[in-house]
Design an enzyme around this catalytic site. Structure first.
Site, PDB file in Angstrom:
ATOM      1  N   CYS A 302      19.571  90.130 -45.940  1.00  0.00           N
ATOM      2  CA  CYS A 302      18.585  89.166 -46.782  1.00  0.00           C
ATOM      3  C   CYS A 302      17.137  89.362 -45.496  1.00  0.00           C
ATOM      4  O   CYS A 302      16.295  89.149 -44.843  1.00  0.00           O
ATOM      5  CB  CYS A 302      19.344  88.941 -47.558  1.00  0.00           C
ATOM      6  N   VAL A 303      16.988  87.116 -45.754  1.00  0.00           N
ATOM      7  CA  VAL A 303      15.835  87.115 -45.217  1.00  0.00           C
ATOM      8  C   VAL A 303      16.182  86.814 -44.301  1.00  0.00           C
ATOM      9  O   VAL A 303      15.609  87.011 -43.101  1.00  0.00           O
ATOM     10  CB  VAL A 303      15.135  85.788 -45.939  1.00  0.00           C
TER      11      VAL A 303
END
Length: 569
Positions: A302-303
């Protein structure tokens, strides 16, 4: 309007009500704008106009459906085809069943009105989102006065369910968030995040965990995982049977993980550059120093994947190539397809956030958690309102939902930079546009093998957004799609033999994910085994496993999972 509709006896008041209701719905629809809950408020919508043909068809359909519903009610309204109203109590309560049916009719009609609006795609999408939030919030199941199941339970329990529901409400108000599981049954380090290891480095942004080998020999090239900093790392280490971290260790990888600190006011000035230079890049170099390996393998989730990709571009600009291969799980590098989150991102909102916290401050974890919950309001919000408060139930234990409630803050300057340069301007894929740590970011310089994974039903990183990275990374690429969503698709251990994944045998990566899927084959079970084989090919030969944690000045500070992950937002 079809005046010849076969209305049953006594239907005149109902027919008049429908006519009035249609007029009021049209009037109310002009007011729709989606500042729902703690979600960022979208700009006010312009005066709306409708496609005349679609509007006429919709009105006729509304009246026809209402006619059929009225006549059916005289015979006994059948259970609604919606799980919120599917219980026996609804079927045996004619008023509740009819109320649910009317609600579903109104919801369908409002969605039809959103589709009939003559406007740009983004405005229509904002309208659909507003209608979804309205429909989720106004469902009769959310209110004791209409919820037949909650009423039945209250009668059967002689009011105990209502008393317990009030206790649950007071408890959740005191803890500051709605319970999605019985949080008292979990403790980080006791029954979640239990893979054995030690903290071998820490600074003000992160702790570095080294895990104890579970094999006599390990691959010579170590493995570093960078999780998202908007969540705690232990989504990758929930229970031994579904831990991706433990799985990597069992496959013979000398495994390290970044455990982010939960920012407080002392970190409220930290920037995107700080997280790249003093966290991601520093973690890479620290793993190199501890293991003595010239290169390592890395994974970003993800991030964390966005951070890893940015760090690799910065290192490439400096002429460094310390990472042999990279895995990106449900990661945005190209933010051209961000799904529903795109509805809120415009110049006014970005400027507001920059003014609010661009020079300092914290984005509170609960605000982030609420935003993501309202992206799936029926599943992650109103479902618990009904269960916890109307029925007085204690939600069942679920490790993933315990993790989901363990929110983290973000430094304001970090968040403001991220918002403008990714979601709004998509600068990471524009060579030289984003300046990070004094270097012009160019993903085209990240010329290493990469494994790209996307989840088919992901509402946070849509599958098209995950696939878009294939257009910007020049090295040899392998793309795999898994079933389910952002978390459940990723956390899918092979032993459970659940869900499926898709792979193209020819390895081709056409321009769009849809084209890729047309030539892909479905395989039952987890994608982990495919990834493990791929990673093994980049991990080097086997060498004796280390007997101690760390090396030299990098000594064990405390046992895993460490202090940072236990800090509450």
């Amino acid at each position: 309007m079809n005046s010849e509709a076969p209305w049953g006896p006594g239907a005149q008041p109902f027919q008049q009500m429908l006519g009035d209701g249609w007029a009021k719905a049209m009037q109310a629809f002009q007011q729709f704008a989606p500042p729902i809950g703690s979600l960022p408020a979208a700009p006010s919508l312009p005066q709306l106009s409708f496609d005349a043909d679609k509007l006429q068809q919709l009105q006729q359909q509304y009246l026809n459906d209402a006619t059929e519903l009225w006549n059916a009610s005289l015979r006994g309204t059948p259970p609604a085809a919606d799980r919120r109203f599917s219980g026996d109590a609804w079927a045996h309560n004619p008023l509740a069943s009819f109320t649910a049916a009317i609600y579903l009719l109104n919801s369908r009609t409002l969605n039809g009105l959103a589709d009939a609006v003559q406007s740009d795609d983004k405005t229509r999408a904002r309208l659909r989102f507003a209608v979804e939030q309205w429909a989720a919030a106004t469902a009769p199941s959310n209110y004791l006065a209409f919820n037949a199941e909650a009423q039945k339970k209250a009668l059967e329990s002689k009011g105990e369910s209502i008393a317990k529901g009030l206790q649950n409400l007071v408890h959740d108000l005191q803890q500051g968030h709605m319970s999605q599981t019985d949080e008292s049954l979990f403790e980080v380090g006791r029954n979640v995040a239990t893979t054995e290891g030690a903290i071998v480095f820490e600074n003000e942004l992160f702790q570095l965990i080294e895990y104890k080998p579970l094999t006599a020999k390990v691959h010579e090239r170590p493995f570093l995982l960078i999780p998202p900093c908007i969540n705690k790392f232990y989504i990758l280490d929930l229970q031994p049977e579904n831990s991706l971290i433990r799985y990597a260790v069992e496959q013979g990888h000398r495994t390290f993980v970044v455990s982010w600190r939960n920012p407080d006011e002392s970190l409220s000035h930290k920037t995107w550059d700080d997280y790249i230079e003093d966290a991601a890049i520093l973690a890479i170099h620290t793993v190199q120093a501890i293991t003595g390996a010239p290169t390592i393998n890395a994974l970003g989730f993800c991030v964390g994947g966005t951070i890893l990709g940015t760090a690799l571009a910065v290192l490439a600009a400096r002429g460094e190539k310390p990472v042999e291969s990279a895995t990106f799980l449900t990661t945005f590098l190209d933010f051209s397809d961000t799904g529903v989150l795109d509805l809120f991102i415009d110049e006014a909102f970005v400027k507001f956030r920059e003014m609010q916290m661009g020079q300092g401050g914290l984005l509170k974890g609960q605000e982030l958690a609420s935003t993501f919950s309202f992206l799936r309001p029926n599943d992650l919000v109103w479902n618990y309102v009904v269960g916890n408060y109307l029925k007085g139930e204690t939600p069942p234990p679920f490790d993933l939902l315990y993790w989901n409630a363990d929110s983290t803050n973000l430094p304001g300057p970090f968040y403001a930079w991220y918002l403008r340069n990714t979601y709004f301007e998509n600068n990471l894929v524009k060579p030289g546009k984003a300046l990070v740590c004094g270097e012009a970011v160019d993903l085209g310089q990240v010329d290493i093998p990469v494994y790209l994974y996307g989840s088919r039903e992901d509402h946070i990183v849509p599958i098209g957004g995950a696939y878009a990275s294939t257009r910007h990374l020049p090295g040899k690429k392998r793309f795999v799609m898994g079933a389910s969503g952002h978390i459940a698709g990723v956390i899918n251990p092979p032993a459970k033999n659940k869900r499926s994944h898709w792979i193209r045998a020819d390895g081709k990566l056409p321009p769009t994910q849809a084209e890729w899927l047309a030539g892909a084959q479905e395989h039952p079970g987890s994608w982990w085994t495919d990834w493990s084989q791929w990673l093994k090919g980049h991990a080097g030969k086997l060498v004796p496993a280390p007997k101690t944690y760390g090396k030299g000045r990098y000594k064990a500070i405390e046992p895993a999972p460490g202090r940072y992950v236990k800090q509450k937002a």
